[in-house]
Motif scaffolding. Structure first.
Motif, short mmCIF file in Angstrom:
data_model
loop_
_atom_site.label_atom_id
_atom_site.label_comp_id
_atom_site.label_asym_id
_atom_site.label_seq_id
_atom_site.Cartn_x
_atom_site.Cartn_y
_atom_site.Cartn_z
N PHE A 239 -31.27 -35.31 -34.77
CA PHE A 239 -31.65 -37.31 -33.93
C PHE A 239 -30.98 -36.98 -33.26
O PHE A 239 -30.02 -36.80 -32.65
N ILE A 240 -31.58 -37.89 -31.97
CA ILE A 240 -30.58 -38.93 -31.57
C ILE A 240 -31.19 -40.45 -31.17
O ILE A 240 -32.44 -40.00 -31.46
N ASN A 241 -30.28 -41.19 -31.15
CA ASN A 241 -30.45 -43.28 -31.94
C ASN A 241 -31.88 -42.36 -33.17
O ASN A 241 -31.20 -41.88 -33.83
N ASN A 242 -33.11 -43.16 -33.06
CA ASN A 242 -33.84 -42.87 -34.03
C ASN A 242 -35.32 -41.80 -33.79
O ASN A 242 -36.54 -41.80 -33.97
N LEU A 249 -37.41 -39.40 -26.37
CA LEU A 249 -36.69 -41.06 -26.61
C LEU A 249 -36.71 -41.71 -24.79
O LEU A 249 -36.25 -41.31 -23.91
N ASP A 250 -37.04 -42.95 -24.96
CA ASP A 250 -37.14 -43.67 -24.02
C ASP A 250 -36.55 -44.76 -24.41
O ASP A 250 -35.79 -45.08 -25.76
N ILE A 259 -26.99 -34.01 -36.47
CA ILE A 259 -26.95 -33.04 -36.92
C ILE A 259 -26.68 -33.17 -38.17
O ILE A 259 -25.48 -32.57 -38.35
N VAL A 260 -27.46 -32.76 -38.82
CA VAL A 260 -27.45 -32.44 -39.75
C VAL A 260 -28.00 -30.30 -40.78
O VAL A 260 -29.10 -30.35 -39.78
N ILE A 261 -26.58 -29.94 -41.61
CA ILE A 261 -27.06 -28.48 -41.25
C ILE A 261 -26.25 -28.26 -42.71
O ILE A 261 -25.51 -28.36 -42.72
#
Length: 327
Positions: A239-242, A249-250, A259-261
């Motif tokens: 994700f970046i922000n939501n 994304l704007d 980041i979930v791994i």
């Protein structure tokens, strides 16, 4: 920039609310250059515990032999009815002068020859609204093609690997060059397999989707909720922000990467955040964990228009996410 790494209290709820479907893109059956009928191919993948298999036979083999195409569609349909928990796709591999080889999947019909005009392909796709297109076998010449907004609307993704069990190539540099030009594309692992061995190796594509139906998988391929993996057990969320992987994304000033791994079989050694021109804008090394949640705040450079996550695992396994784009 402030960052945070956590392997304790991993956000299991995030992973549990997503479903991960692993399978092969760009397989071939005996209707063109592969081994085994489509049913044989689907059965092999099913018995190897894959969730889906995409076959794309060379359309040149259907010249004056439409019955072969119809047979492939019929076998795909029969297998989908026969096996629960597995999704079979059928399509064809065609050629274009503007983007090279194309895998066109889930279409009603096919074409033969080298398409020279993008408009012809776009009109053809209007009559095949349930189909999706993958750029396959990317070569250096593909980087010469300028961004085309209308063409991009019918093309979902590009292979970042190309090859098979005998010759497997990582070609992410061509993917990055297309992104630099403005193309909005997801990434997939293109096995280009001709042998009856689907699932014997771990070179796969993962589609993140709430359900494994054909309609849901197609929707999430088109939404670029995919990643290339060389591990059958790697789970990757970005994700970046939501905005989730594949999105645009704007309205931002600062970017918050999440980041979930998780991989129950292989340790994660390194994570890179890659942007334009393949530049690594941030990385974390010497991780040595099988679960990680990583949070990183970043102020974007004016040149940065997309971000991809690259994961390095033990035994030289690589995973690559689809991008998140900045508007």
């Amino acid at each position: 920039m402030p960052s945070k790494v956590s392997n304790k209290n991993l956000t299991d709820s995030i992973i549990s609310n997503c479903k991960f479907f692993y399978g092969g893109f760009h397989g071939h059956s005996s209707l063109s250059i592969g081994e085994g009928s489509p049913i044989d191919c689907y059965n092999y993948a099913y018995r190897n515990n894959l969730d889906f298999l995409i076959l794309a036979d060379h359309s040149s083999f259907f010249l004056n032999k439409e019955h072969k195409w119809n047979f492939g569609l019929e076998q795909c349909h029969k297998f989908n009815k026969k096996r629960e928990g597995f999704t079979s796709f059928y399509g064809f591999e065609g050629k274009s002068e503007f983007l090279g080889d194309l895998n066109i999947i889930n279409s009603k019909n096919y074409f033969i020859g080298n398409v020279s005009n993008p408009l012809v392909l776009m009109i053809w796709m209007l009559n095949n609204p349930n189909a999706f297109i993958i750029i396959s076998n990317p070569l250096k010449t593909i980087c010469l093609r300028e961004y085309d907004f209308n063409l991009n609307k019918i093309i979902s993704c590009v292979e970042v690997t190309s090859g098979n069990s005998e010759r497997y190539l990582r070609r992410e540099k061509y993917f990055f060059k297309l992104l630099d030009k403005g193309w909005k594309l997801g990434c997939v692992n293109g096995i280009n397999e001709t042998k009856l061995n689907f699932g014997d190796t771990e070179n796969l594509t993962c589609i993140i989707s709430p359900k494994g139906s054909k309609e849901n998988l197609i929707q999430n391929i088109r939404s670029r909720h995919t990643y290339s993996t060389e591990s059958k057990t790697l789970k990757l969320l970005f994700f970046i922000n939501n905005t989730f992987m594949g999105g645009i994304l704007d309205d931002f000033e600062e970017l918050r990467f999440t980041i979930v791994i998780e991989d129950k079989n292989y340790a994660i050694n390194k994570i890179e955040i890659i942007s334009n021109e393949g530049v690594v804008v941030h990385q974390i090394q010497n991780i040595g964990l099988k679960k990680i949640k990583y949070i990183y705040n970043h102020i974007p450079n004016i040149k940065e228009t997309w971000y991809v996550i690259k994961v390095y695992e033990e035994t030289n396994k690589i995973a690559l996410s689809s991008p998140i784009f900045l508007k």
